[in-house]
Design a protein around this motif. Structure first.
Motif, PDB file in Angstrom:
ATOM      1  N   SER A 143       0.831  -1.211   0.000  1.00  0.00           N
ATOM      2  CA  SER A 143       0.000   0.000   0.000  1.00  0.00           C
ATOM      3  C   SER A 143       0.858   1.249   0.000  1.00  0.00           C
ATOM      4  O   SER A 143       0.577   2.223  -0.720  1.00  0.00           O
ATOM      5  CB  SER A 143      -0.923  -0.011   1.225  1.00  0.00           C
ATOM      6  OG  SER A 143      -1.770  -1.140   1.222  1.00  0.00           O
ATOM      7  N   THR A 144       1.919   1.254   0.803  1.00  0.00           N
ATOM      8  CA  THR A 144       2.792   2.416   0.888  1.00  0.00           C
ATOM      9  C   THR A 144       3.463   2.700  -0.453  1.00  0.00           C
ATOM     10  O   THR A 144       3.533   3.859  -0.898  1.00  0.00           O
ATOM     11  CB  THR A 144       3.861   2.198   1.973  1.00  0.00           C
ATOM     12  OG1 THR A 144       3.214   1.983   3.240  1.00  0.00           O
ATOM     13  CG2 THR A 144       4.775   3.398   2.091  1.00  0.00           C
TER      14      THR A 144
ATOM     15  N   THR B 198       1.613   5.968   8.312  1.00  0.00           N
ATOM     16  CA  THR B 198       2.632   6.703   7.589  1.00  0.00           C
ATOM     17  C   THR B 198       2.219   6.948   6.146  1.00  0.00           C
ATOM     18  O   THR B 198       1.592   6.115   5.515  1.00  0.00           O
ATOM     19  CB  THR B 198       3.951   5.906   7.613  1.00  0.00           C
ATOM     20  OG1 THR B 198       4.269   5.615   8.967  1.00  0.00           O
ATOM     21  CG2 THR B 198       5.088   6.705   6.998  1.00  0.00           C
ATOM     22  N   ASN B 199       2.593   8.118   5.635  1.00  0.00           N
ATOM     23  CA  ASN B 199       2.365   8.464   4.234  1.00  0.00           C
ATOM     24  C   ASN B 199       0.889   8.690   3.924  1.00  0.00           C
ATOM     25  O   ASN B 199       0.470   8.618   2.776  1.00  0.00           O
ATOM     26  CB  ASN B 199       2.935   7.382   3.312  1.00  0.00           C
ATOM     27  CG  ASN B 199       3.265   7.916   1.935  1.00  0.00           C
ATOM     28  OD1 ASN B 199       3.379   9.125   1.755  1.00  0.00           O
ATOM     29  ND2 ASN B 199       3.412   7.039   0.971  1.00  0.00           N
ATOM     30  N   GLY B 200       0.073   8.928   4.960  1.00  0.00           N
ATOM     31  CA  GLY B 200      -1.340   9.199   4.733  1.00  0.00           C
ATOM     32  C   GLY B 200      -2.175   7.983   4.459  1.00  0.00           C
ATOM     33  O   GLY B 200      -3.293   8.087   3.941  1.00  0.00           O
ATOM     34  N   LEU B 201      -1.689   6.796   4.794  1.00  0.00           N
ATOM     35  CA  LEU B 201      -2.435   5.558   4.574  1.00  0.00           C
ATOM     36  C   LEU B 201      -3.574   5.463   5.584  1.00  0.00           C
ATOM     37  O   LEU B 201      -3.343   5.428   6.788  1.00  0.00           O
ATOM     38  CB  LEU B 201      -1.496   4.357   4.704  1.00  0.00           C
ATOM     39  CG  LEU B 201      -2.101   2.972   4.490  1.00  0.00           C
ATOM     40  CD1 LEU B 201      -2.695   2.857   3.098  1.00  0.00           C
ATOM     41  CD2 LEU B 201      -1.043   1.898   4.699  1.00  0.00           C
ATOM     42  N   LYS B 202      -4.796   5.426   5.073  1.00  0.00           N
ATOM     43  CA  LYS B 202      -5.984   5.412   5.934  1.00  0.00           C
ATOM     44  C   LYS B 202      -6.441   3.979   6.166  1.00  0.00           C
ATOM     45  O   LYS B 202      -6.538   3.189   5.229  1.00  0.00           O
ATOM     46  CB  LYS B 202      -7.110   6.227   5.292  1.00  0.00           C
ATOM     47  CG  LYS B 202      -8.372   6.334   6.170  1.00  0.00           C
ATOM     48  CD  LYS B 202      -9.521   6.981   5.410  1.00  0.00           C
ATOM     49  CE  LYS B 202      -9.297   8.438   5.183  1.00  0.00           C
ATOM     50  NZ  LYS B 202     -10.522   9.105   4.626  1.00  0.00           N
ATOM     51  N   VAL B 203      -6.737   3.642   7.435  1.00  0.00           N
ATOM     52  CA  VAL B 203      -7.167   2.299   7.808  1.00  0.00           C
ATOM     53  C   VAL B 203      -8.530   2.379   8.471  1.00  0.00           C
ATOM     54  O   VAL B 203      -8.716   3.125   9.443  1.00  0.00           O
ATOM     55  CB  VAL B 203      -6.156   1.623   8.768  1.00  0.00           C
ATOM     56  CG1 VAL B 203      -6.596   0.196   9.069  1.00  0.00           C
ATOM     57  CG2 VAL B 203      -4.751   1.635   8.174  1.00  0.00           C
ATOM     58  N   TYR B 204      -9.493   1.613   7.946  1.00  0.00           N
ATOM     59  CA  TYR B 204     -10.816   1.500   8.543  1.00  0.00           C
ATOM     60  C   TYR B 204     -10.852   0.234   9.401  1.00  0.00           C
ATOM     61  O   TYR B 204     -10.676  -0.870   8.890  1.00  0.00           O
ATOM     62  CB  TYR B 204     -11.889   1.406   7.464  1.00  0.00           C
ATOM     63  CG  TYR B 204     -12.235   2.720   6.794  1.00  0.00           C
ATOM     64  CD1 TYR B 204     -13.339   3.463   7.206  1.00  0.00           C
ATOM     65  CD2 TYR B 204     -11.471   3.213   5.742  1.00  0.00           C
ATOM     66  CE1 TYR B 204     -13.669   4.662   6.588  1.00  0.00           C
ATOM     67  CE2 TYR B 204     -11.791   4.406   5.117  1.00  0.00           C
ATOM     68  CZ  TYR B 204     -12.890   5.127   5.548  1.00  0.00           C
ATOM     69  OH  TYR B 204     -13.222   6.315   4.937  1.00  0.00           O
ATOM     70  N   HIS B 205     -11.094   0.397  10.700  1.00  0.00           N
ATOM     71  CA  HIS B 205     -11.228  -0.739  11.617  1.00  0.00           C
ATOM     72  C   HIS B 205     -12.719  -0.959  11.888  1.00  0.00           C
ATOM     73  O   HIS B 205     -13.343  -0.238  12.661  1.00  0.00           O
ATOM     74  CB  HIS B 205     -10.486  -0.469  12.925  1.00  0.00           C
ATOM     75  CG  HIS B 205      -8.992  -0.428  12.776  1.00  0.00           C
ATOM     76  ND1 HIS B 205      -8.211  -1.568  12.773  1.00  0.00           N
ATOM     77  CD2 HIS B 205      -8.144   0.610  12.606  1.00  0.00           C
ATOM     78  CE1 HIS B 205      -6.943  -1.228  12.617  1.00  0.00           C
ATOM     79  NE2 HIS B 205      -6.869   0.080  12.509  1.00  0.00           N
ATOM     80  N   VAL B 206     -13.283  -1.979  11.219  1.00  0.00           N
ATOM     81  CA  VAL B 206     -14.718  -2.244  11.308  1.00  0.00           C
ATOM     82  C   VAL B 206     -14.987  -3.111  12.541  1.00  0.00           C
ATOM     83  O   VAL B 206     -14.344  -4.151  12.733  1.00  0.00           O
ATOM     84  CB  VAL B 206     -15.209  -2.964  10.039  1.00  0.00           C
ATOM     85  CG1 VAL B 206     -16.709  -3.190  10.106  1.00  0.00           C
ATOM     86  CG2 VAL B 206     -14.846  -2.153   8.803  1.00  0.00           C
ATOM     87  N   PRO B 207     -15.932  -2.714  13.400  1.00  0.00           N
ATOM     88  CA  PRO B 207     -16.169  -3.445  14.658  1.00  0.00           C
ATOM     89  C   PRO B 207     -16.967  -4.723  14.469  1.00  0.00           C
ATOM     90  O   PRO B 207     -18.171  -4.777  14.718  1.00  0.00           O
ATOM     91  CB  PRO B 207     -16.935  -2.426  15.505  1.00  0.00           C
ATOM     92  CG  PRO B 207     -17.658  -1.577  14.513  1.00  0.00           C
ATOM     93  CD  PRO B 207     -16.763  -1.496  13.308  1.00  0.00           C
ATOM     94  N   PHE B 208     -16.312  -5.785  14.016  1.00  0.00           N
ATOM     95  CA  PHE B 208     -16.949  -7.089  13.849  1.00  0.00           C
ATOM     96  C   PHE B 208     -16.371  -8.089  14.847  1.00  0.00           C
ATOM     97  O   PHE B 208     -15.238  -7.952  15.313  1.00  0.00           O
ATOM     98  CB  PHE B 208     -16.763  -7.616  12.425  1.00  0.00           C
ATOM     99  CG  PHE B 208     -17.774  -7.078  11.449  1.00  0.00           C
ATOM    100  CD1 PHE B 208     -18.899  -6.399  11.887  1.00  0.00           C
ATOM    101  CD2 PHE B 208     -17.601  -7.248  10.082  1.00  0.00           C
ATOM    102  CE1 PHE B 208     -19.821  -5.909  11.000  1.00  0.00           C
ATOM    103  CE2 PHE B 208     -18.529  -6.760   9.179  1.00  0.00           C
ATOM    104  CZ  PHE B 208     -19.649  -6.082   9.644  1.00  0.00           C
ATOM    105  N   LEU B 209     -17.159  -9.128  15.141  1.00  0.00           N
ATOM    106  CA  LEU B 209     -16.768 -10.144  16.113  1.00  0.00           C
ATOM    107  C   LEU B 209     -15.663 -11.024  15.552  1.00  0.00           C
ATOM    108  O   LEU B 209     -15.756 -11.533  14.441  1.00  0.00           O
ATOM    109  CB  LEU B 209     -17.990 -11.002  16.479  1.00  0.00           C
ATOM    110  CG  LEU B 209     -17.745 -12.180  17.417  1.00  0.00           C
ATOM    111  CD1 LEU B 209     -17.330 -11.692  18.804  1.00  0.00           C
ATOM    112  CD2 LEU B 209     -18.993 -13.052  17.524  1.00  0.00           C
TER     113      LEU B 209
END
Length: 509
Positions: free
Chosen positions: A22-23, A49-60
């Motif tokens: 990704s980077t 780093t480097n503006g990498l956006k991460v979505y952490h979805v709240p799943f079991l």
């Protein structure tokens, strides 16, 4: 990029692959986001780093950081993220990631191009593998392209998912060689080029009474060969008095390893460090001379590349894609059996003591073989191929009699019409095919409902991280930079192969 397996989970395989790829894609001017599940203390949106956006979805999470399969409940969240971020290609990773498989299904329903990367090998006989293979066949029946990390992995994936080999590419993992330098290796590449100009001086051989340290860094699971390691350690230490072990990692087999140490009273010769973070792996490796990798199955084995980059001689089992990773002078291979592993370790110890192996050369050689920049360029070519930016001949090459099935469309790139998708799924089995078709129809009806209930125009678009596109050396970038006045332009010059740095600010006049 989407997978259940990502940082902060410790690991040097899938997690590092997703992050590094990704980077490098961002450095090449692409916009990349990552979707994974929520980890303890980490939910919502994070920026790396480097503006990498991460979505952490709240799943079991149900087992080994894999989420509970919901099939359809992920669709509303996924659709919202895709529309907000204006995503064009969905790239899933790992055969056992439920988020990955669900995202590929939903992305195809939304009319997006999809890519899947397989990082593992699976069998064909046990119940778990049969179910996993059927799930993989479901997902890959409607994917545009597949990437595998080794040729052995490609063969395994083609057989498991009944794929045409032409739609599967092999792009290996890589390593950031600068992060895995041996002790005494200069951090400044220019300094290194001066020091290593001409033939290297002969390395100092290890004397018969000098201690050799064997390093093991692995998840302590059955498939990683922990049982084989437990059986081999007492025999190796008994045959070689001046040998000690350093073991880092955690898992359900850790208790068996500790019981073995107590039973044979080896606590003074085997140091157990427990789990270590990826950025600490190099500090552990440089303490050793040999890296032991007793895995029973492995698609690639990034850790052995990291070990060789740190100047360790590698002893590993000849399984999966491991023989493809390093040249023979860096490794000693063994069968996945106790006797052969002990014998191979003995040969490696003898080779180091006799100075037959020049481990001081390994780092520079690994640096030339593996590069994340090269991996990103090859992955980018796959993206261009499935998007139509490359012609069929450029992407797939000439193939004798190489027509593609009528349901796959141009060069294997899948069509989006519902009837074509149902044809592909229907061929997955007598009963499974009908079930898969039902899932696709339900998924399509959910999309129709979401388009009415939450139309696209009601979803706000996310602002992109401010950045400039890569430019050629010495060319002025006319795009605005928030750090400088609008009347100024920035000259950016290339800094090595892997990045850019800002140069001087010049006046437009």
């Amino acid at each position: 990029m989407i997978s259940d397996f990502f940082f902060p989970q410790p690991g040097s395989g899938i997690e590092s692959h997703i992050y590094q790829l990704s980077t490098k894609l961002i450095d090449r001017g692409h916009k990349v986001i990552i979707i994974t599940h929520a980890y303890q203390g980490r939910t919502g949106i994070r920026y790396l780093t480097n503006g990498l956006k991460v979505y952490h979805v709240p799943f079991l999470v149900v087992h080994r950081e894999a989420t509970f399969p919901t099939v359809f409940s992920f669709f509303p969240i996924f659709r919202n993220i895709v529309i907000r971020e204006q995503i064009e290609i969905v790239h899933g990773h790992a055969s056992l990631s439920n988020l990955c498989h669900e995202a590929i299904l939903h992305a195809r329903t939304m009319g997006l191009r999809t890519v899947f990367t397989d990082h593992s090998l699976f069998g064909f006989a046990d119940a778990a593998s049969i179910l996993a293979n059927k799930l993989l066949k479901f997902s890959l029946s409607d994917v545009d392209h597949v990437i595998c990390v080794s040729h052995t992995c490609k063969e395994n994936t083609v057989l498991r998912a009944s794929l045409d080999p032409l739609m599967v590419s092999v792009i290996p993992n890589a390593v950031v060689a600068e992060d895995f330098r041996p002790l005494g290796y200069p951090a400044n590449p220019a300094e290194n080029s001066v020091k290593t100009r001409g033939p290297l001086p002969p390395a100092h051989p290890l004397g018969p009474h000098e201690t050799i340290t064997i390093v093991v860094i692995s998840r302590l699971f059955y498939n990683k060969g922990t049982d084989l390691l437990i059986a081999a350690i007492p025999r190796i230490l008994a045959a070689h008095p001046n040998v000690r072990f350093i073991i880092a990692g955690s898992g359900p087999k850790a208790i068996d390893l500790e019981q073995m140490l107590e039973r044979h009273v080896l606590q003074d010769r085997v140091e157990m460090l427990g789990p270590v973070r990826h950025e600490e792996v190099r500090d552990v490796m440089v303490k050793g001379h040999i890296y032991l990798h007793p895995s029973l199955t492995e698609a690639f084995g990034t850790v052995i590349v990291e070990a060789a980059s740190c100047g360790l001689y590698v002893v590993c089992t000849r399984v999966g894609g491991i023989p493809e990773v390093l040249p023979q002078h860096m490794t000693t291979f063994a069968k996945p059996e106790e006797d052969d592993l002990v014998a191979a370790t003995g040969r490696a110890i003898a080779a180091l003591r006799s100075n037959r192996v020049r481990t001081d050369r390994f780092h520079d050689q690994v640096k030339m073989m593996y590069s994340w920049t090269d991996v990103a360029e090859r992955t980018e070519r796959v993206y261009k191929g499935i998007s139509g930016a490359l012609s069929e001949e450029e992407f797939y090459g000439s193939h004798p009699g190489g027509g593609w099935s009528a349901t796959r469309g141009r060069a294997g790139v899948q069509g989006f019409s519902l009837i074509d998708r149902l044809k592909r799924y229907y061929g997955c089995g007598i009963w499974a095919g009908k079930l898969f078709c039902l899932c696709v129809i339900v998924d399509y009806l959910i999309l129709v409902f979401l388009e009415i209930w939450a139309p696209r125009k009601s979803i706000d678009l996310a602002r992109d991280w401010p950045r400039k596109k890569p430019i050629e050396n010495g060319i002025v970038d006319d795009r605005e930079d928030a750090r400088f006045p609008a009347s100024a332009r920035v000259v950016r010059r290339r800094s090595g192969r892997d990045g850019w740095r800002d140069g001087r600010v010049v006046d437009p006049g």
